[in-house]
Design an enzyme around this catalytic site. Structure first.
Site, PDB file in Angstrom:
ATOM      1  N   TYR A   1     -22.971 -35.015  48.142  1.00  0.00           N
ATOM      2  CA  TYR A   1     -23.800 -36.143  47.681  1.00  0.00           C
ATOM      3  C   TYR A   1     -23.959 -36.057  46.158  1.00  0.00           C
ATOM      4  O   TYR A   1     -23.828 -37.054  45.457  1.00  0.00           O
ATOM      5  CB  TYR A   1     -25.162 -36.103  48.382  1.00  0.00           C
ATOM      6  CG  TYR A   1     -26.090 -37.263  48.044  1.00  0.00           C
ATOM      7  CD1 TYR A   1     -25.739 -38.572  48.375  1.00  0.00           C
ATOM      8  CD2 TYR A   1     -27.312 -37.045  47.404  1.00  0.00           C
ATOM      9  CE1 TYR A   1     -26.589 -39.639  48.075  1.00  0.00           C
ATOM     10  CE2 TYR A   1     -28.165 -38.094  47.102  1.00  0.00           C
ATOM     11  CZ  TYR A   1     -27.805 -39.390  47.438  1.00  0.00           C
ATOM     12  OH  TYR A   1     -28.650 -40.444  47.134  1.00  0.00           O
TER      13      TYR A   1
ATOM     14  N   SER B   1     -29.132 -41.330  41.411  1.00  0.00           N
ATOM     15  CA  SER B   1     -30.189 -40.519  42.021  1.00  0.00           C
ATOM     16  C   SER B   1     -30.513 -39.364  41.082  1.00  0.00           C
ATOM     17  O   SER B   1     -29.708 -39.036  40.191  1.00  0.00           O
ATOM     18  CB  SER B   1     -29.659 -39.952  43.346  1.00  0.00           C
ATOM     19  OG  SER B   1     -30.533 -38.976  43.868  1.00  0.00           O
TER      20      SER B   1
HETATM   21  P1  NDP Z   1     -31.363 -47.305  52.965  1.00  0.00           P
HETATM   22  O1  NDP Z   1     -30.647 -46.471  53.989  1.00  0.00           O
HETATM   23  O2  NDP Z   1     -32.668 -47.910  53.316  1.00  0.00           O
HETATM   24  O3  NDP Z   1     -30.406 -48.452  52.426  1.00  0.00           O
HETATM   25  C1  NDP Z   1     -29.014 -48.329  52.337  1.00  0.00           C
HETATM   26  C2  NDP Z   1     -28.429 -49.722  52.322  1.00  0.00           C
HETATM   27  O4  NDP Z   1     -27.013 -49.618  52.189  1.00  0.00           O
HETATM   28  C3  NDP Z   1     -28.701 -50.495  53.596  1.00  0.00           C
HETATM   29  O5  NDP Z   1     -29.067 -51.802  53.264  1.00  0.00           O
HETATM   30  C4  NDP Z   1     -27.368 -50.486  54.308  1.00  0.00           C
HETATM   31  O6  NDP Z   1     -27.243 -51.675  55.075  1.00  0.00           O
HETATM   32  C5  NDP Z   1     -26.420 -50.500  53.125  1.00  0.00           C
HETATM   33  N1  NDP Z   1     -25.086 -50.056  53.488  1.00  0.00           N
HETATM   34  C6  NDP Z   1     -24.738 -48.903  54.111  1.00  0.00           C
HETATM   35  N2  NDP Z   1     -23.412 -48.864  54.304  1.00  0.00           N
HETATM   36  C7  NDP Z   1     -22.917 -50.024  53.799  1.00  0.00           C
HETATM   37  C8  NDP Z   1     -21.621 -50.572  53.712  1.00  0.00           C
HETATM   38  N3  NDP Z   1     -20.553 -49.900  54.167  1.00  0.00           N
HETATM   39  N4  NDP Z   1     -21.460 -51.786  53.148  1.00  0.00           N
HETATM   40  C9  NDP Z   1     -22.533 -52.477  52.689  1.00  0.00           C
HETATM   41  N5  NDP Z   1     -23.792 -52.001  52.731  1.00  0.00           N
HETATM   42  C10 NDP Z   1     -23.971 -50.782  53.287  1.00  0.00           C
HETATM   43  O7  NDP Z   1     -31.523 -46.343  51.704  1.00  0.00           O
HETATM   44  P2  NDP Z   1     -32.153 -46.510  50.241  1.00  0.00           P
HETATM   45  O8  NDP Z   1     -32.709 -47.844  50.038  1.00  0.00           O
HETATM   46  O9  NDP Z   1     -32.992 -45.334  50.016  1.00  0.00           O
HETATM   47  O10 NDP Z   1     -30.826 -46.310  49.370  1.00  0.00           O
HETATM   48  C11 NDP Z   1     -30.370 -47.215  48.398  1.00  0.00           C
HETATM   49  C12 NDP Z   1     -29.699 -46.422  47.283  1.00  0.00           C
HETATM   50  O11 NDP Z   1     -30.661 -45.600  46.648  1.00  0.00           O
HETATM   51  C13 NDP Z   1     -28.574 -45.499  47.736  1.00  0.00           C
HETATM   52  O12 NDP Z   1     -27.490 -45.599  46.832  1.00  0.00           O
HETATM   53  C14 NDP Z   1     -29.208 -44.115  47.648  1.00  0.00           C
HETATM   54  O13 NDP Z   1     -28.257 -43.097  47.433  1.00  0.00           O
HETATM   55  C15 NDP Z   1     -30.134 -44.315  46.471  1.00  0.00           C
HETATM   56  N6  NDP Z   1     -31.232 -43.342  46.396  1.00  0.00           N
HETATM   57  C16 NDP Z   1     -32.192 -43.289  47.365  1.00  0.00           C
HETATM   58  C17 NDP Z   1     -33.186 -42.329  47.293  1.00  0.00           C
HETATM   59  C18 NDP Z   1     -34.223 -42.172  48.359  1.00  0.00           C
HETATM   60  O14 NDP Z   1     -34.971 -41.169  48.322  1.00  0.00           O
HETATM   61  N7  NDP Z   1     -34.355 -43.089  49.318  1.00  0.00           N
HETATM   62  C19 NDP Z   1     -33.261 -41.388  46.173  1.00  0.00           C
HETATM   63  C20 NDP Z   1     -32.220 -41.553  45.206  1.00  0.00           C
HETATM   64  C21 NDP Z   1     -31.257 -42.500  45.315  1.00  0.00           C
HETATM   65  P3  NDP Z   1     -26.382 -51.880  56.404  1.00  0.00           P
HETATM   66  O15 NDP Z   1     -26.543 -50.642  57.239  1.00  0.00           O
HETATM   67  O16 NDP Z   1     -26.990 -53.100  56.999  1.00  0.00           O
HETATM   68  O17 NDP Z   1     -24.977 -52.110  55.926  1.00  0.00           O
END
Ligand code: NDP
Length: 253
Positions: free
Chosen positions: A162, A149
Site C-alpha cells: 500500500y 495518504s
Molecule cells: P472507501 O472504501 O469508502 O471508498 C473507496 C471508493 O473507491 C468507493 O467508492 C469504491 O466504490 C471505489 N472503487 C473501488 N474500486 C473501484 C474501481 N475498480 N473502480 C472505480 N471505483 C472503485 O474508502 P475511502 O473513502 O476511505 O478511500 C478513498 C481514498 O482515500 C482511497 O484512495 C484511500 O486510499 C484514501 N485514503 C483513505 C484513508 C482512510 O483512512 N479512510 C486514509 C488515507 C487515504 P465501488 O466499490 O462502488 O466501486
C-alpha cells in the site's frame, strides 16, 4: 480569496462511499456539476438524488477505473453530457494490508491496478480537457486532485505494498505537476490520515482487528473533513496552487 465552482464540471472517482461521496457533495455545494464514478450504481444514484435535492446536478457513471476503456469512457461521457471538465478528483482506492511474506499476491494486483494504474488512466484521459478548461474555462484554471495518504509519505511494517502504491501517486503527481502547472492545470496531492470509511473493511479479518486496535483511542477524521480540504484546494484563486495537503486526526501519532 475563494473562487466558487459555478459553471464548472467536476469528476470524482470512488464517489459511492467515504471521501469520494463527501467530496462530490462538497463540490456540488460550491456550484459544480459533478460526474460521480464508481462500480456500485445504486449508491451513486442515491448520491445524485441528494445532490439534485440540494439544487445541484450530478451525472451517474458506473465504471471500473482499473479497466482502461471504462476509465476513458467515464471521462468521455462526462464531457459529452456536461460539456466540459474543470476538476478531477482521483480518489478511488483500496488498502489491503499485511506482511509481504506469504501475502496473497492478488491483493497487491488489486491495489496496483486501482491506486496506481486506474488513477493514471483517469488522469491521462482527463488532461486534454483540463488543459482546455485552463485555457478557456470560466476560472482559467483547472484542477487534478490525487488522493494519496500518510502512507504515501511514511512506510510502515505491514503496509509495504500500500505504501508503494501511494508513494507512486506522490511521484506521479509531482512529475505531472511540473509538466502542466505553467498551463494552469494545478496537480495537488491530498494525504489523509485515518478517516472513518469502508476502507479497512476489505481486509482479511485479522488485519481488520489489528487496525481497529491501532486506532481504538483515536477520534478518526470524517470524510467531510477531507472533502473540506479538497474544496479548499480547488477554490483557490488562479495564481495559488496548493501542491500538497497532509491532514491527520489530531490524536494520530
Ligand atoms: P472507501 O472504501 O469508502 O471508498 C473507496 C471508493 O473507491 C468507493 O467508492 C469504491 O466504490 C471505489 N472503487 C473501488 N474500486 C473501484 C474501481 N475498480 N473502480 C472505480 N471505483 C472503485 O474508502 P475511502 O473513502 O476511505 O478511500 C478513498 C481514498 O482515500 C482511497 O484512495 C484511500 O486510499 C484514501 N485514503 C483513505 C484513508 C482512510 O483512512 N479512510 C486514509 C488515507 C487515504 P465501488 O466499490 O462502488 O466501486
Amino acid at each position: 480569496m475563494a473562487q466558487r465552482l459555478t459553471a464548472t464540471v467536476a469528476l470524482v472517482t470512488g464517489a459511492s462511499s467515504g471521501i469520494g461521496e463527501a467530496t462530490a457533495l462538497a463540490l456540488a455545494a460550491e456550484g459544480a456539476q459533478v460526474a460521480v464514478v464508481a462500480r456500485r450504481r445504486d449508491r451513486l444514484e442515491d448520491l445524485a438524488a441528494r445532490i439534485g435535492d440540494a439544487g445541484g446536478r450530478a451525472l451517474v457513471i458506473e465504471a471500473d477505473v482499473t479497466e482502461r476503456q471504462q476509465a476513458e469512457g467515464a471521462v468521455a461521457t462526462t464531457v459529452e453530457q456536461l460539456g466540459r471538465l474543470d476538476t478531477v478528483v482521483n480518489n478511488a482506492g483500496v488498502m489491503l494490508l499485511g506482511p509481504v511474506v506469504d501475502a496473497p499476491v492478488e491483493e497487491w494486483e488489486r491495489m496496483l491496478s486501482l491506486n496506481v494504474q486506474g488513477l493514471m488512466y483517469v488522469a491521462h484521459a482527463a488532461l486534454p480537457h483540463l488543459l482546455q478548461a485552463a485555457a478557456d474555462g470560466p476560472r482559467e484554471v483547472a484542477d487534478l486532485i490525487n488522493v494519496s495518504s500518510v502512507a504515501g509519505r511514511v512506510a510502515r511494517n505491514g503496509s509495504a505494498v500500500y505504501n508503494a502504491t501511494k508513494h507512486a501517486v506522490g511521484a506521479f503527481s509531482e512529475g505531472l505537476r511540473q509538466e502542466v502547472t505553467q498551463r494552469h492545470v494545478r496537480v495537488s496531492l491530498i494525504e489523509p490520515g485515518a478517516v472513518d470509511t469502508e476502507l479497512p473493511d476489505h481486509n482479511r479479518p485479522a488485519i481488520r482487528e489489528h487496525l481497529q486496535q491501532r486506532f481504538a483511542d483515536v477520534e478518526r477524521l470524517r470524510s467531510e473533513d477531507i472533502a473540506d480540504a479538497i474544496a479548499y484546494v480547488v477554490t483557490r484563486a488562479r495564481h495559488v496552487a496548493i501542491n500538497e495537503l497532509l491532514v491527520r486526526p489530531t490524536e494520530q501519532q
